[in-house]
Design a protein around this motif. Structure first.
Motif, PDB file in Angstrom:
ATOM      1  N   GLY A  15      32.316  49.601  49.712  1.00  0.00           N
ATOM      2  CA  GLY A  15      31.751  49.825  48.397  1.00  0.00           C
ATOM      3  C   GLY A  15      30.239  50.339  48.932  1.00  0.00           C
ATOM      4  N   ASP A  16      29.372  49.970  47.634  1.00  0.00           N
ATOM      5  CA  ASP A  16      27.901  50.011  47.956  1.00  0.00           C
ATOM      6  C   ASP A  16      27.437  48.814  48.692  1.00  0.00           C
ATOM      7  OD1 ASP A  16      26.673  52.393  46.177  1.00  0.00           O
ATOM      8  OD2 ASP A  16      28.148  51.225  44.965  1.00  0.00           O
ATOM      9  N   VAL A  50      30.254  44.529  33.957  1.00  0.00           N
ATOM     10  CA  VAL A  50      30.840  44.423  35.141  1.00  0.00           C
ATOM     11  C   VAL A  50      32.377  44.109  35.257  1.00  0.00           C
ATOM     12  CG1 VAL A  50      31.101  43.812  37.564  1.00  0.00           C
ATOM     13  CG2 VAL A  50      28.597  43.954  36.397  1.00  0.00           C
ATOM     14  N   VAL A  51      33.084  45.276  35.596  1.00  0.00           N
ATOM     15  CA  VAL A  51      34.694  45.099  35.516  1.00  0.00           C
ATOM     16  C   VAL A  51      34.937  44.195  36.555  1.00  0.00           C
ATOM     17  CG1 VAL A  51      36.912  46.226  35.354  1.00  0.00           C
ATOM     18  CG2 VAL A  51      34.765  47.248  34.238  1.00  0.00           C
ATOM     19  N   VAL A  52      35.696  43.183  36.313  1.00  0.00           N
ATOM     20  CA  VAL A  52      35.985  42.235  37.530  1.00  0.00           C
ATOM     21  C   VAL A  52      37.603  41.742  37.192  1.00  0.00           C
ATOM     22  CG1 VAL A  52      33.762  41.121  37.431  1.00  0.00           C
ATOM     23  CG2 VAL A  52      35.525  40.146  36.146  1.00  0.00           C
ATOM     24  N   PRO A  53      38.257  41.155  38.198  1.00  0.00           N
ATOM     25  CA  PRO A  53      39.643  40.800  37.943  1.00  0.00           C
ATOM     26  C   PRO A  53      39.952  39.538  37.410  1.00  0.00           C
ATOM     27  CG  PRO A  53      38.994  40.886  40.508  1.00  0.00           C
ATOM     28  CD  PRO A  53      37.885  40.971  39.687  1.00  0.00           C
ATOM     29  N   ALA A  54      40.922  39.713  36.300  1.00  0.00           N
ATOM     30  CA  ALA A  54      41.159  38.486  35.352  1.00  0.00           C
ATOM     31  C   ALA A  54      41.584  37.182  36.406  1.00  0.00           C
ATOM     32  CB  ALA A  54      42.101  38.676  34.406  1.00  0.00           C
ATOM     33  N   SER A  68      33.031  57.045  41.745  1.00  0.00           N
ATOM     34  CA  SER A  68      32.380  58.167  41.747  1.00  0.00           C
ATOM     35  C   SER A  68      32.846  59.056  40.296  1.00  0.00           C
ATOM     36  CB  SER A  68      33.101  58.832  43.110  1.00  0.00           C
ATOM     37  OG  SER A  68      32.878  58.409  44.123  1.00  0.00           O
ATOM     38  N   LEU A  69      34.080  58.902  39.943  1.00  0.00           N
ATOM     39  CA  LEU A  69      34.370  59.720  38.596  1.00  0.00           C
ATOM     40  C   LEU A  69      33.395  59.120  37.514  1.00  0.00           C
ATOM     41  CD1 LEU A  69      36.279  61.250  37.217  1.00  0.00           C
ATOM     42  CD2 LEU A  69      37.623  59.604  36.701  1.00  0.00           C
ATOM     43  N   TYR A  70      33.119  57.722  37.370  1.00  0.00           N
ATOM     44  CA  TYR A  70      32.466  57.186  36.118  1.00  0.00           C
ATOM     45  C   TYR A  70      31.127  56.950  36.603  1.00  0.00           C
ATOM     46  CZ  TYR A  70      37.097  56.993  33.941  1.00  0.00           C
ATOM     47  OH  TYR A  70      38.158  57.257  33.354  1.00  0.00           O
ATOM     48  N   GLY A  71      30.582  57.447  37.692  1.00  0.00           N
ATOM     49  CA  GLY A  71      29.034  57.295  38.215  1.00  0.00           C
ATOM     50  C   GLY A  71      28.724  55.531  38.127  1.00  0.00           C
ATOM     51  N   LEU A  72      29.739  54.645  38.738  1.00  0.00           N
ATOM     52  CA  LEU A  72      29.465  53.365  38.837  1.00  0.00           C
ATOM     53  C   LEU A  72      29.086  52.815  40.109  1.00  0.00           C
ATOM     54  CD1 LEU A  72      32.595  52.437  36.601  1.00  0.00           C
ATOM     55  CD2 LEU A  72      30.301  52.752  35.715  1.00  0.00           C
ATOM     56  N   ARG A  73      28.447  51.597  40.449  1.00  0.00           N
ATOM     57  CA  ARG A  73      28.401  50.963  41.649  1.00  0.00           C
ATOM     58  C   ARG A  73      29.634  50.191  42.039  1.00  0.00           C
ATOM     59  NH1 ARG A  73      22.762  51.073  42.939  1.00  0.00           N
ATOM     60  NH2 ARG A  73      23.383  50.787  44.926  1.00  0.00           N
ATOM     61  N   LEU A  74      29.872  50.069  43.402  1.00  0.00           N
ATOM     62  CA  LEU A  74      31.092  49.531  43.665  1.00  0.00           C
ATOM     63  C   LEU A  74      30.699  48.269  44.531  1.00  0.00           C
ATOM     64  CD1 LEU A  74      34.171  49.316  43.801  1.00  0.00           C
ATOM     65  CD2 LEU A  74      34.065  50.927  45.696  1.00  0.00           C
ATOM     66  N   VAL A  75      31.047  47.152  44.065  1.00  0.00           N
ATOM     67  CA  VAL A  75      30.659  45.699  44.729  1.00  0.00           C
ATOM     68  C   VAL A  75      31.989  45.316  45.101  1.00  0.00           C
ATOM     69  CG1 VAL A  75      29.725  43.488  44.643  1.00  0.00           C
ATOM     70  CG2 VAL A  75      28.774  45.578  43.135  1.00  0.00           C
ATOM     71  N   GLU A  76      32.231  45.036  46.413  1.00  0.00           N
ATOM     72  CA  GLU A  76      33.525  44.629  47.074  1.00  0.00           C
ATOM     73  C   GLU A  76      33.459  43.113  47.318  1.00  0.00           C
ATOM     74  OE1 GLU A  76      36.081  45.907  51.103  1.00  0.00           O
ATOM     75  OE2 GLU A  76      34.119  46.698  50.661  1.00  0.00           O
ATOM     76  N   ASP A  77      33.983  42.496  46.593  1.00  0.00           N
ATOM     77  CA  ASP A  77      33.947  40.950  46.880  1.00  0.00           C
ATOM     78  C   ASP A  77      35.105  40.813  48.064  1.00  0.00           C
ATOM     79  OD1 ASP A  77      34.432  38.252  47.056  1.00  0.00           O
ATOM     80  OD2 ASP A  77      34.962  38.025  45.072  1.00  0.00           O
ATOM     81  N   GLY A  80      30.877  52.843  28.083  1.00  0.00           N
ATOM     82  CA  GLY A  80      29.591  53.595  28.281  1.00  0.00           C
ATOM     83  C   GLY A  80      28.396  52.310  29.005  1.00  0.00           C
ATOM     84  N   ARG A  81      28.877  51.108  28.942  1.00  0.00           N
ATOM     85  CA  ARG A  81      27.883  50.178  29.279  1.00  0.00           C
ATOM     86  C   ARG A  81      28.307  49.493  30.720  1.00  0.00           C
ATOM     87  NH1 ARG A  81      28.237  45.427  24.940  1.00  0.00           N
ATOM     88  NH2 ARG A  81      26.697  44.398  26.475  1.00  0.00           N
ATOM     89  N   THR A  82      29.436  49.914  31.147  1.00  0.00           N
ATOM     90  CA  THR A  82      29.834  49.527  32.712  1.00  0.00           C
ATOM     91  C   THR A  82      28.779  50.011  33.560  1.00  0.00           C
ATOM     92  OG1 THR A  82      32.076  49.775  31.783  1.00  0.00           O
ATOM     93  CG2 THR A  82      31.894  49.519  34.283  1.00  0.00           C
ATOM     94  N   ARG A  83      28.266  49.011  34.254  1.00  0.00           N
ATOM     95  CA  ARG A  83      27.640  49.457  35.573  1.00  0.00           C
ATOM     96  C   ARG A  83      28.099  49.596  36.971  1.00  0.00           C
ATOM     97  NH1 ARG A  83      21.990  48.591  35.669  1.00  0.00           N
ATOM     98  NH2 ARG A  83      22.376  49.450  37.644  1.00  0.00           N
ATOM     99  N   ALA A  84      29.066  48.516  36.758  1.00  0.00           N
ATOM    100  CA  ALA A  84      29.727  48.401  38.293  1.00  0.00           C
ATOM    101  C   ALA A  84      31.312  47.753  38.207  1.00  0.00           C
ATOM    102  CB  ALA A  84      28.969  47.470  39.168  1.00  0.00           C
ATOM    103  N   LEU A  85      32.071  48.189  38.966  1.00  0.00           N
ATOM    104  CA  LEU A  85      33.392  47.719  39.357  1.00  0.00           C
ATOM    105  C   LEU A  85      33.118  46.802  40.464  1.00  0.00           C
ATOM    106  CD1 LEU A  85      35.413  51.062  39.507  1.00  0.00           C
ATOM    107  CD2 LEU A  85      35.067  49.642  37.615  1.00  0.00           C
TER     108      LEU A  85
END
Length: 381
Positions: free
Chosen positions: A182-183, A86-90, A155-164, A130-135
């Protein structure tokens, strides 16, 4: 605004709920003596969920035990788990990384914009594998993340979008409420948030009815609400308190006025501080789309000097997140050993927040602004 004299202005006010204490005591008594003896997930909770759902035009709102728990429920409802990234802010609050790790997944830290302090979409895109599931972008202090761009990336990468959106309740971007980009999104009700309460609590907000069904089941040990002791899956104890639900319903009527007062104070600060960029102090812009007036934060290389100057004149400040998430001992094992996140490192080093709550008087607000400006002027000599 009126002329101010010196004040002692706390950053975390001890009197947030003074005007509502009688109501709180009445709610406690009514819940404790009610015939239903329902203390969690009762009609007050259901009504609060409906009020928020209607306000947001959401498919559903699921009340739970905290904003952190809400993020966990969302990730679990999406089946994010071992082997996923899951890609998250640093830069930001610990749950951004902790909830991902708790699900057995890996947080991948993307740098943030050094001024807005929200996750940089370009950096996030570079972190996708290739392992990313969500932003999982997060709104920070008083600025919403670039959700249109993150929606495009998802949408481009087929990922779920979780909005914190834990701190952004009441904020809007391009006419869409924070939490509804997001989702799923989340709100936190911890006391200092825009819809804070004297306890822990939060909600999942979503336009995805199926995801909401799963989150609702997961919050109560995997039960569906109709059949007690029938556990469809392994869930959590993340239930909402009836006393707090009733109290929040009472405070809902004043929510818009409190938001408006926060926005008014923020706008005044920003008008006063705009010229200070020449003195090395960067303030949020006046108004504008995508603002959420939770915390008012300045950026300066002279942070400790400014804090000391303000403290000597009765103004308390606060520093959020003085370390980047990859630099936290609990998360370091999930970050590249020699990774650099210059935007996040700058934000951690330079951010300082000023008092911002609805019952600050005009005189107090002016005193805060006068003191910051006086520091800048003296520093420039």
């Amino acid at each position: 605004m009126s002329t101010a004299t010196a004040h002692d202005i706390p950053f975390f006010p001890p009197d947030l709920f003074d005007a509502d204490l009688d109501t709180l005591l009445e709610v406690v008594h009514a819940t404790g003596t009610g015939a239903a003896q329902k203390f969690i997930l009762g009609e007050h909770t259901a009504r609060l969920e409906r009020v928020l759902r209607d306000r947001l035009d959401a498919a559903d709102v699921v009340a739970c035990s905290s904003g952190t728990s809400a993020l966990t429920l969302v990730l679990a409802a999406m089946d994010v788990g071992p082997g996923d990234e899951v890609v998250v802010p640093a830069f930001g609050c610990a749950p951004l990384a902790a909830t991902v790790i708790a699900r057995g997944a890996t947080p991948v830290f993307a740098d943030v914009d050094p001024v807005t302090m929200t996750m940089d979409p370009d950096a996030a895109e570079k972190a996708v594998t290739g392992r990313t599931r969500a932003l999982m972008p997060a709104h920070v202090f008083s600025v919403m993340a670039d959700m249109p761009r993150f929606g495009e990336l998802a949408s481009l990468y087929g990922l779920r979008l979780v909005e914190d959106s834990a701190l952004a309740q009441g904020g809007t971007l391009a006419g869409r409420p924070a939490g509804m980009w997001g989702d799923a999104g989340v709100y936190s009700f911890v006391q200092v948030k825009t819809f804070g309460m004297p306890g822990e609590g939060g909600v999942v907000v979503t336009g995805d009815a199926e995801l909401a069904v799963r989150a609702r089941m997961l919050r109560n040990h995997g039960q569906d609400g109709q059949h007690r002791f029938l556990h469809h899956q392994v869930g959590y104890n993340s239930r909402f308190d009836e006393v707090m639900a009733a109290f929040q319903l009472h405070r809902w009527e004043g929510f818009e006025a409190r938001l408006a007062r926060r926005a008014e104070i923020s706008a005044y600060y920003s008008r006063r501080f705009a010229p200070l960029v020449e003195n090395g102090i960067t303030a949020p812009p006046v108004g504008g789309d995508g603002r959420c007036h939770y915390v008012y934060t300045l950026l300066t290389e002279r942070r400790e000097e400014l804090r000391s100057y303000l403290a000597a004149r009765g103004v308390a400040t606060h520093v959020y997140y003085p370390r980047t998430l990859p630099a936290q001992p609990g998360f370091a094992a999930h970050a590249p050993a020699h990774g650099r996140w210059p935007g996040a490192e700058s934000a951690a080093r330079r951010n300082v927040s000023l008092p911002l709550y609805p019952h600050l008087s005009d005189a107090q607000v002016e005193h805060v602004a006068d003191t910051v400006c006086a520091f800048a002027e003296e520093s420039a000599r």
